[in-house]
Design a protein around this motif. Structure first.
Motif, PDB file in Angstrom:
ATOM      1  N   TYR A   1       0.124   3.345   3.383  1.00 46.13           N
ATOM      2  CA  TYR A   1       0.587   2.788   4.654  1.00 46.13           C
ATOM      3  C   TYR A   1       1.969   2.137   4.586  1.00 46.13           C
ATOM      4  CZ  TYR A   1      -4.007   3.803   6.392  1.00 46.13           C
ATOM      5  OH  TYR A   1      -5.140   4.475   6.777  1.00 46.13           O
TER       6      TYR A   1
ATOM      7  N   CYS B   1       0.832  -1.202   0.000  1.00 49.48           N
ATOM      8  CA  CYS B   1       0.000   0.000   0.000  1.00 49.48           C
ATOM      9  C   CYS B   1       0.871   1.259   0.000  1.00 49.48           C
ATOM     10  CB  CYS B   1      -0.915  -0.002   1.222  1.00 49.48           C
ATOM     11  SG  CYS B   1      -2.009   1.437   1.292  1.00 49.48           S
TER      12      CYS B   1
ATOM     13  N   SER C   1      -4.284  -0.202  -0.853  1.00 49.18           N
ATOM     14  CA  SER C   1      -5.007  -1.247  -0.121  1.00 49.18           C
ATOM     15  C   SER C   1      -6.502  -0.947  -0.053  1.00 49.18           C
ATOM     16  CB  SER C   1      -4.455  -1.371   1.294  1.00 49.18           C
ATOM     17  OG  SER C   1      -4.746  -0.203   2.041  1.00 49.18           O
ATOM     18  N   LYS C   2      -7.250  -1.984   0.219  1.00 49.74           N
ATOM     19  CA  LYS C   2      -8.693  -1.836   0.414  1.00 49.74           C
ATOM     20  C   LYS C   2      -8.955  -0.896   1.594  1.00 49.74           C
ATOM     21  CE  LYS C   2     -11.342  -5.397  -0.223  1.00 49.74           C
ATOM     22  NZ  LYS C   2     -12.086  -6.678  -0.061  1.00 49.74           N
ATOM     23  N   LYS C   3      -8.171  -1.019   2.655  1.00 44.91           N
ATOM     24  CA  LYS C   3      -8.311  -0.161   3.838  1.00 44.91           C
ATOM     25  C   LYS C   3      -8.147   1.314   3.455  1.00 44.91           C
ATOM     26  CE  LYS C   3      -6.002   0.952   8.179  1.00 44.91           C
ATOM     27  NZ  LYS C   3      -4.901   0.662   9.076  1.00 44.91           N
ATOM     28  N   ALA C   4      -7.087   1.637   2.722  1.00 45.26           N
ATOM     29  CA  ALA C   4      -6.840   3.025   2.317  1.00 45.26           C
ATOM     30  C   ALA C   4      -7.949   3.530   1.401  1.00 45.26           C
ATOM     31  CB  ALA C   4      -5.486   3.153   1.635  1.00 45.26           C
ATOM     32  N   TRP C   5      -8.421   2.686   0.481  1.00 39.69           N
ATOM     33  CA  TRP C   5      -9.471   3.095  -0.453  1.00 39.69           C
ATOM     34  C   TRP C   5     -10.773   3.388   0.299  1.00 39.69           C
ATOM     35  CZ3 TRP C   5      -9.757   5.303  -4.858  1.00 39.69           C
ATOM     36  CH2 TRP C   5     -10.980   5.389  -5.506  1.00 39.69           C
ATOM     37  N   LEU C   6     -11.142   2.525   1.238  1.00 39.97           N
ATOM     38  CA  LEU C   6     -12.367   2.755   2.005  1.00 39.97           C
ATOM     39  C   LEU C   6     -12.254   4.018   2.855  1.00 39.97           C
ATOM     40  CD1 LEU C   6     -13.266  -0.903   3.028  1.00 39.97           C
ATOM     41  CD2 LEU C   6     -14.353   0.522   1.271  1.00 39.97           C
ATOM     42  N   GLU C   7     -11.073   4.276   3.396  1.00 36.17           N
ATOM     43  CA  GLU C   7     -10.861   5.511   4.155  1.00 36.17           C
ATOM     44  C   GLU C   7     -10.987   6.728   3.237  1.00 36.17           C
ATOM     45  OE1 GLU C   7      -7.127   5.102   6.155  1.00 36.17           O
ATOM     46  OE2 GLU C   7      -7.916   3.629   7.564  1.00 36.17           O
TER      47      GLU C   7
ATOM     48  N   LEU D   1      -0.909  -5.038   2.570  1.00 35.69           N
ATOM     49  CA  LEU D   1      -2.286  -5.086   3.056  1.00 35.69           C
ATOM     50  C   LEU D   1      -3.178  -5.676   1.971  1.00 35.69           C
ATOM     51  CD1 LEU D   1      -2.484  -1.530   4.649  1.00 35.69           C
ATOM     52  CD2 LEU D   1      -2.445  -3.691   5.888  1.00 35.69           C
ATOM     53  N   GLU D   2      -4.385  -6.024   2.353  1.00 33.44           N
ATOM     54  CA  GLU D   2      -5.346  -6.581   1.401  1.00 33.44           C
ATOM     55  C   GLU D   2      -5.655  -5.568   0.313  1.00 33.44           C
ATOM     56  OE1 GLU D   2      -9.890  -8.383   1.308  1.00 33.44           O
ATOM     57  OE2 GLU D   2      -8.988  -7.826   3.221  1.00 33.44           O
TER      58      GLU D   2
END
Length: 91
Positions: free
Chosen positions: A10, A7, A35-41, A14-15
């Motif tokens: 980060y 990512c 990452s999926k986490k960064a995109w959702l954020e 990550l996923e």
């Protein structure tokens, strides 16, 4: 098993996203490096900017502004916040 990416935001494995979020090279770059986490954020932050700043998505200048903010956010740089917004204390 989930697809993993390094990512950009980060700086760790990550996923990854399931599909590119945009067509073309921009979407592929995000798919490969965010990452999926960064995109959702980013999606939550974008929604906050649109709502709190009362942005009109019909205006080209608004779409350009959000695209610039997205690049900064996904690169881990400082981004605009909604007026009066105080980020949560993540301690």
């Amino acid at each position: 098993m989930s697809r993993m990416v390094h990512c950009r935001k980060y700086q760790q494995e990550l996923e990854g996203l399931d599909l590119p979020p945009y067509p073309g090279t921009k979407g592929q770059d995000i798919y490969d490096n965010v990452s999926k986490k960064a995109w959702l954020e980013w999606m939550a932050h974008q929604t906050m900017l649109i709502n709190e700043k009362r942005l009109n998505l019909m205006e080209a200048s608004t779409r350009t502004y959000l695209a610039e903010q997205m690049v900064r956010f996904l690169s881990g740089q400082e981004v605009d916040q909604a007026d009066g917004y105080v980020p949560p204390d993540n301690k």
